[in-house]
Design an enzyme around this catalytic site. Sequence first.
Site, short mmCIF file in Angstrom:
data_model
loop_
_atom_site.label_atom_id
_atom_site.label_comp_id
_atom_site.label_asym_id
_atom_site.label_seq_id
_atom_site.Cartn_x
_atom_site.Cartn_y
_atom_site.Cartn_z
N HIS A 70 -15.93 21.27 10.98
CA HIS A 70 -15.48 19.70 11.03
C HIS A 70 -15.58 19.40 12.67
CE1 HIS A 70 -14.34 19.78 7.04
NE2 HIS A 70 -13.47 20.78 7.28
N CYS A 96 -2.43 -4.31 9.80
CA CYS A 96 -2.50 -5.81 9.80
C CYS A 96 -2.19 -6.04 8.39
CB CYS A 96 -3.94 -6.37 10.23
SG CYS A 96 -5.09 -5.61 9.26
N ASP A 140 -0.36 -7.31 13.44
CA ASP A 140 -0.20 -8.54 13.65
C ASP A 140 0.95 -9.24 12.52
OD1 ASP A 140 -0.95 -8.67 10.85
OD2 ASP A 140 -3.08 -9.62 11.19
N THR A 158 -4.23 -6.49 5.53
CA THR A 158 -4.84 -5.38 4.71
C THR A 158 -5.14 -3.94 5.09
OG1 THR A 158 -6.83 -6.23 5.36
CG2 THR A 158 -6.12 -7.11 3.38
N HIS A 214 -10.07 16.76 8.57
CA HIS A 214 -11.50 16.78 8.46
C HIS A 214 -12.21 16.04 9.74
CE1 HIS A 214 -12.22 18.68 4.17
NE2 HIS A 214 -11.47 19.56 5.24
#
Length: 146
Positions: free
Chosen positions: A133, A65, A8, A67, A98
């Site tokens: 995993h 974005c 964004d 954050t 993992h």
Amino acid sequence: MKVTIGCDHGALALKESVKKVLAELDVEIDDVGTYTEDSIDYPDIAEEVCAAVTSGKSERGVVLCGTGIGISIAANKIKGIRCALCGDVFSARMARAHNNANVLALGGRVLGSGLAGEIVRAFFTQEFEGGRHERRVGKIMALENK
Ligand code: RB5
């Protein structure tokens, strides 16, 4: 490997620097935008990047974005997506080793280009370890149908 990337307006500059690192890693880049500082809604970008991954057009995705939080939450709502928001190199390596993450999320207002570059290198060079995993990732994916 082909990678679809999108951001964004909060991560335009970081997207460009991540693309340079991906190019060094010999990745074919599919950039779905955004390309300007005009405000847009990050879920729309998450949807477009993740559609490329789930359709097989790209093997992996990168979403950015301000954050990295909103776009990673949006990405993880999409069936087949395991998106990891990473702010350090160890987490990026573990997200692949993992969790077999297929989308990397980064915060353009959180990370400098140097650290982001190392995170991208770790994410795109580390293989999934499989074994125990595999079972756990299978259980994550089964949650989509509950
Ligand atoms: C946009 O202003 C901002 O909210 C967005 O980039 C992101 O940080 C959301 O999680």
